[in-house]
Design an enzyme around this catalytic site. Structure first.
Site, short mmCIF file in Angstrom:
data_model
loop_
_atom_site.label_atom_id
_atom_site.label_comp_id
_atom_site.label_asym_id
_atom_site.label_seq_id
_atom_site.Cartn_x
_atom_site.Cartn_y
_atom_site.Cartn_z
CG HIS A 54 -0.44 0.27 2.63
ND1 HIS A 54 0.45 -1.02 3.12
CD2 HIS A 54 -0.49 1.16 3.34
CE1 HIS A 54 0.95 -0.42 4.22
NE2 HIS A 54 0.25 0.70 4.62
CG HIS A 168 3.99 -1.53 11.67
ND1 HIS A 168 4.90 -0.76 11.65
CD2 HIS A 168 3.20 -1.59 10.41
CE1 HIS A 168 4.59 0.09 10.63
NE2 HIS A 168 3.56 -0.39 9.90
FE FE Z 1 2.83 0.64 8.19
ZN ZN Z 2 0.20 1.64 6.69
#
Ligand code: FE
Ligand code: ZN
Length: 256
Positions: A54, A168
């Site tokens: 993204h 993450h």
């Molecule tokens: Fe991110």
């Molecule tokens: Zn993001």
């Protein structure tokens, strides 16, 4: 030749996943070029492809420097007017073939965190960007709760043994929320103990597996009575449908 998959640390808590085999490597979501260049130098690798999920800067900013550092790098990514330099624009069901590392992926559109978000699924695992995290899911910056829930339902339907490569290291913070929602989920409590021990040794909690996430991730468990009850109690509502439970859960987490 064996396929290796290693996390390259970037910024505070980003993982740039590197898939490599022999002398060739592919990276997913290189938000920063520097740690990638160091890793490739250390392992004597040549970059052949970059996969993007993204448009957010912490997933794309390393692109120009990496494309300049190696010749003939192919950049794969979603339909997005916010990303420059994509060679192969991908949509639902498209195939990504990476002969340099003998690896293939199919593309799953997963709007929610952003509208352009895609995930890559193949025998190597699921590379889901900021859509699914361990014990959590991405914030809804652009999409609606219904869109995100539909996207997560697509991921939930993949084989349970699938390795899940999130971008993450949010697991401990997510687990704080998850254990508030489901304080009696013993799989969840056991996973939290494991994750705390991992982080104490500075080890990643990722990749996860889909089976694990189905057992511990409240955002994949909106149809489970304890999660429904907790959300309804939190908002003091009597919602019955799964969609409104997901929306209530996401809103609860945003304020947690
Ligand atoms: Fe991110
Ligand atoms: Zn993001």
């Amino acid at each position: 030749m064996t396929l290796h998959i290693s996390p390259i640390h970037a910024f505070q808590d980003n993982y740039i996943w590197c898939l490599y085999s022999g002398k060739h490597g592919v990276v997913v979501d290189p938000g920063d070029a520097k740690p990638v260049l160091a890793f490739f130098k250390e392992h004597g690798l040549t970059l052949s492809d970059i996969l993007l999920t993204h448009h957010h800067w912490d997933h794309t900013n390393g692109l120009p420097e990496l494309v300049a550092a190696f010749s003939n790098v192919k950049v794969w990514g979603p339909h997005s007017d916010k990303i420059h330099g994509i060679d192969c624009v991908l949509g639902e069901g498209d195939m990504v073939s990476l002969p340099s590392i003998a690896c293939d992926f199919s593309v799953i559109e997963v709007p929610g965190h952003t509208l352009d978000h895609i995930a890559y699924y193949g025998s190597a695992g699921l590379f889901c960007g900021d859509t699914l995290f361990s014990a959590g899911c991405g914030r809804l910056f652009e999409g609606s709760p219904a869109q995100m829930e539909h996207s997560l339902a697509k991921l939930r339907a993949l084989p349970p043994a699938t390795n899940v490569f999130c971008t993450h290291e949010y697991t401990l913070a997510n687990l704080k929320f998850a254990t508030t929602v489901e304080p009696l989920n013993t799989d969840l409590l056991e996973y939290q103990r494991w994750a705390i021990a991992q982080r104490e040794q500075h080890k990643p909690t990722l990749p996860s597996t889909l089976a694990k996430e189905l057992a511990v991730n409240p955002f994949l468990r909106c149809q489970q009575p304890p999660v429904m009850t907790a959300v309804n109690q939190h908002w003091n509502t009597q919602q019955a449908g799964e969609h409104s439970v997901f929306a209530g859960l996401r809103r609860w987490k945003d304020q947690f």
